[in-house]
Enzyme design. Structure first.
Site, PDB file in Angstrom:
ATOM      1  N   ASP A  53       0.900  -1.193  -0.132  1.00 47.70           N
ATOM      2  CA  ASP A  53      -0.214   0.165  -0.099  1.00 47.70           C
ATOM      3  C   ASP A  53       0.887   1.202   0.046  1.00 47.70           C
ATOM      4  O   ASP A  53       2.052   1.282   0.640  1.00 47.70           O
ATOM      5  CB  ASP A  53      -0.974  -0.135   1.088  1.00 47.70           C
ATOM      6  CG  ASP A  53      -1.829   1.024   1.077  1.00 47.70           C
ATOM      7  OD1 ASP A  53      -2.217   1.468   0.105  1.00 47.70           O
ATOM      8  OD2 ASP A  53      -2.035   1.724   2.343  1.00 47.70           O
ATOM      9  N   MET A  55      -0.311   4.720   0.915  1.00 44.06           N
ATOM     10  CA  MET A  55      -0.817   5.684   1.850  1.00 44.06           C
ATOM     11  C   MET A  55      -0.730   4.912   3.320  1.00 44.06           C
ATOM     12  O   MET A  55      -1.842   4.149   3.677  1.00 44.06           O
ATOM     13  CB  MET A  55      -2.128   6.061   1.704  1.00 44.06           C
ATOM     14  CG  MET A  55      -2.400   6.663   0.137  1.00 44.06           C
ATOM     15  SD  MET A  55      -1.184   8.294   0.106  1.00 44.06           S
ATOM     16  CE  MET A  55      -1.614   9.338   1.219  1.00 44.06           C
ATOM     17  N   ASP A 330      52.765 -37.199 -19.639  1.00 46.26           N
ATOM     18  CA  ASP A 330      53.377 -36.747 -18.230  1.00 46.26           C
ATOM     19  C   ASP A 330      54.608 -36.152 -18.867  1.00 46.26           C
ATOM     20  O   ASP A 330      55.626 -36.778 -19.588  1.00 46.26           O
ATOM     21  CB  ASP A 330      53.814 -37.795 -17.510  1.00 46.26           C
ATOM     22  CG  ASP A 330      54.297 -36.962 -16.106  1.00 46.26           C
ATOM     23  OD1 ASP A 330      53.254 -36.806 -14.936  1.00 46.26           O
ATOM     24  OD2 ASP A 330      55.252 -36.944 -15.890  1.00 46.26           O
ATOM     25  N   ASP A 347      55.542 -22.865 -15.394  1.00 48.15           N
ATOM     26  CA  ASP A 347      54.191 -22.434 -16.026  1.00 48.15           C
ATOM     27  C   ASP A 347      53.953 -22.167 -17.613  1.00 48.15           C
ATOM     28  O   ASP A 347      52.975 -22.493 -18.272  1.00 48.15           O
ATOM     29  CB  ASP A 347      53.397 -21.381 -15.224  1.00 48.15           C
ATOM     30  CG  ASP A 347      52.926 -21.436 -13.845  1.00 48.15           C
ATOM     31  OD1 ASP A 347      52.900 -22.707 -13.409  1.00 48.15           O
ATOM     32  OD2 ASP A 347      52.768 -20.558 -13.098  1.00 48.15           O
ATOM     33  N   GLU A 373      51.728 -31.795 -13.894  1.00 40.26           N
ATOM     34  CA  GLU A 373      52.436 -31.918 -15.340  1.00 40.26           C
ATOM     35  C   GLU A 373      51.779 -33.083 -16.077  1.00 40.26           C
ATOM     36  O   GLU A 373      52.222 -33.375 -17.208  1.00 40.26           O
ATOM     37  CB  GLU A 373      53.871 -32.061 -15.459  1.00 40.26           C
ATOM     38  CG  GLU A 373      54.369 -33.234 -14.740  1.00 40.26           C
ATOM     39  CD  GLU A 373      54.546 -33.153 -13.091  1.00 40.26           C
ATOM     40  OE1 GLU A 373      55.303 -34.087 -12.612  1.00 40.26           O
ATOM     41  OE2 GLU A 373      53.874 -32.460 -12.661  1.00 40.26           O
TER      42      GLU A 373
END
Length: 457
Positions: A53, A55, A330, A347, A373
């Site tokens: 509501d 009001m 591997d 990496d 690896e």
């Protein structure tokens, strides 16, 4: 459809009336007599939709809505303002506060239930996307939520389907500050246009002669490319039956003629905002899925993906009577690379090794980083002899081409060992296939490394 709905009104009779109508549709109903209690309930309980509501003493509905929409924990809850105020300025103010729709007292039962169900369907979609993207919260979920606050930086892309040129001109002029509008008068041509271009909203005007606009709305919901495209229907005053049918079809919103320009702008902004929000969520879900199944360093699939997809490939091979081979490789003495040149160099070697695997195997093969690896390639429709030939080609490519480090120009010579296994009648599970390839890899290592060994089992 079951859901928990919060009814907020300071007049008990109004609360009881709405509660009775919702309970008859098997919704669970919570109630609050003022804004503060409503906010407390939303903060501490699951709420799927709010009938609010305007009001009320103390804090009116506009402020309650603004608070709900500014809190990331409750911003996704649809809000329908239920009010005796029926002026366009009041609707615009509510829409700007974040309300999803308005119902004017006395509430029409059909529109109440249809609107509630329509908004709940949208919330279910957003909830599912939110849940699936939960793991991506650390990559910007607050940005996603802010994308839904209506402050779009770019103009929206809107398709207007309207049978009258003068009506098209008025709507285009009204939306010019917020959107680029493409107007069409042929509904079927518009359907193809909607499927081919990245629109963020379709406005369908119901002013066609001899054509049912709900047919276009239904077709937009049926096509895969337009299924999630928001649709706003323009209707005549008193077209309750069309509105109810439209909402049941999945139309997102409607506006009645004569169109108030400010209300049209506010409703369009709401739909464009929601479309961008859900698009961002879907992109987040896709990114999360990719992160979940991809090795971040090499870009190959990871072990989680292998564990799931190998079974699919194995079962397919079994059902079709087709060969299936697995290659496990591997990098030889990889620890020495890390110890001598550092982990950053290690990496780089792993990434280059993965790149050579990717360039050697076919698109139908599944290449994964198994861990450390160690890498795995699953080769559908491939016999042991062909798999061994692929492995030998890869072994030679690794041995004959040193890995050049980006920093310092150092070239590192590496070799790799390979184990091959193929599905035979004696192998009944993918785990056995992996075990045989692993044993063959162990034999290649034991025999001196830098070689390919195929399992005899």
């Amino acid at each position: 459809m079951t859901a928990r709905i919060l009814v907020v009104d300071d007049i008990p009779a109004n609360v009881k009336l709405l509660e009775a109508r919702l309970l008859a549709e098997y919704f669970e109903v919570l109630t609050a007599e003022d804004g503060l209690k409503a906010l407390a309930i939303c903060a501490n309980a699951q709420v799927d939709l709010i009938l609010l509501d305007i009001m009320m003493p103390g804090m009116d509905g506009f402020e309650v809505c603004e608070r709900l929409k500014s809190d990331p924990r409750t911003a996704h809850i649809p809000v329908i303002m239920v009010t005796a105020l029926d002026q366009p300025a009041d609707r615009v103010r509510g829409l700007k506060a974040g309300a999803d729709d308005f119902l004017t007292k006395p509430v029409n039962d059909l529109q109440l239930i249809s609107r509630v169900k329509s908004l709940l369907r949208l919330k279910t979609l957003s909830d599912e996307l939110n849940m699936r993207s939960e793991t991506a919260r650390n990559i910007g979920i607050e940005d996603l939520l802010r994308a839904g606050d209506g402050r779009a930086d770019e103009a929206g892309q809107v398709l207007l389907v309207d049978g009258r040129a003068n009506s098209q001109e008025r709507i285009i002029r009204t939306l010019k500050p917020i959107a680029q509008v493409v107007a069409m008068s042929d509904p079927q041509a518009a359907l193809f246009e909607a499927a081919e271009r990245p629109f963020e909203l379709v406005i369908v005007n119901s002013n066609f002669e001899g054509y049912d606009p709900l047919r276009l709305c239904s077709q937009l919901r049926s096509l895969e490319r337009t299924r999630f495209l928001p649709v706003l229907l323009v209707t005549e005053q008193g077209a309750d039956e069309m509105i109810v049918r439209a909402l049941d079809l999945g139309v997102n919103d409607y506006i009645v003629r004569p169109i108030d320009p400010n209300e049209l702008v506010a409703r369009c902004l709401t739909q464009i905002r929601r479309k961008r929000y859900n698009d961002r969520l879907r992109a987040s879900v896709q990114q999360t899925i990719e992160l979940a199944v991809t090795d971040a360093l090499t870009g190959l699939h990871n072990r989680r993906y292998l564990d799931n997809h190998l079974k699919v490939l194995f079962d397919r091979s079994l059902a079709r009577g087709r060969p299936l081979s697995v290659l496990i490789t591997d990098i030889d003495r990889f620890k020495t690379v890390n110890d001598t040149y550092g982990h950053d160099a290690g990496d780089e070697v792993l990434k280059e090794f993965a790149a050579r695997i990717r360039s050697t195997v076919r698109g139908a093969d599944l290449a994964c980083r198994y861990g450390g690896e160690e890498f795995v390639v699953v080769m559908p429709d491939t016999t042991a002899d062909i798999a061994a030939a692929v492995a030998e080609r890869l072994r030679a490519a690794v041995e004959n081409m040193p890995v050049k480090l980006r920093d310092g120009g150092v070239a590192i010579n590496i070799t790799a060992s390979f184990g091959i296994s193929s599905r035979l009648d004696t192998i009944e599970a993918p785990e056995q296939l992996m075990k045989q390839a692993d044993l063959a890899l162990y034999e290649a290592k034991r025999a001196g490394r830098n070689r390919v060994v195929a399992s005899a089992a």
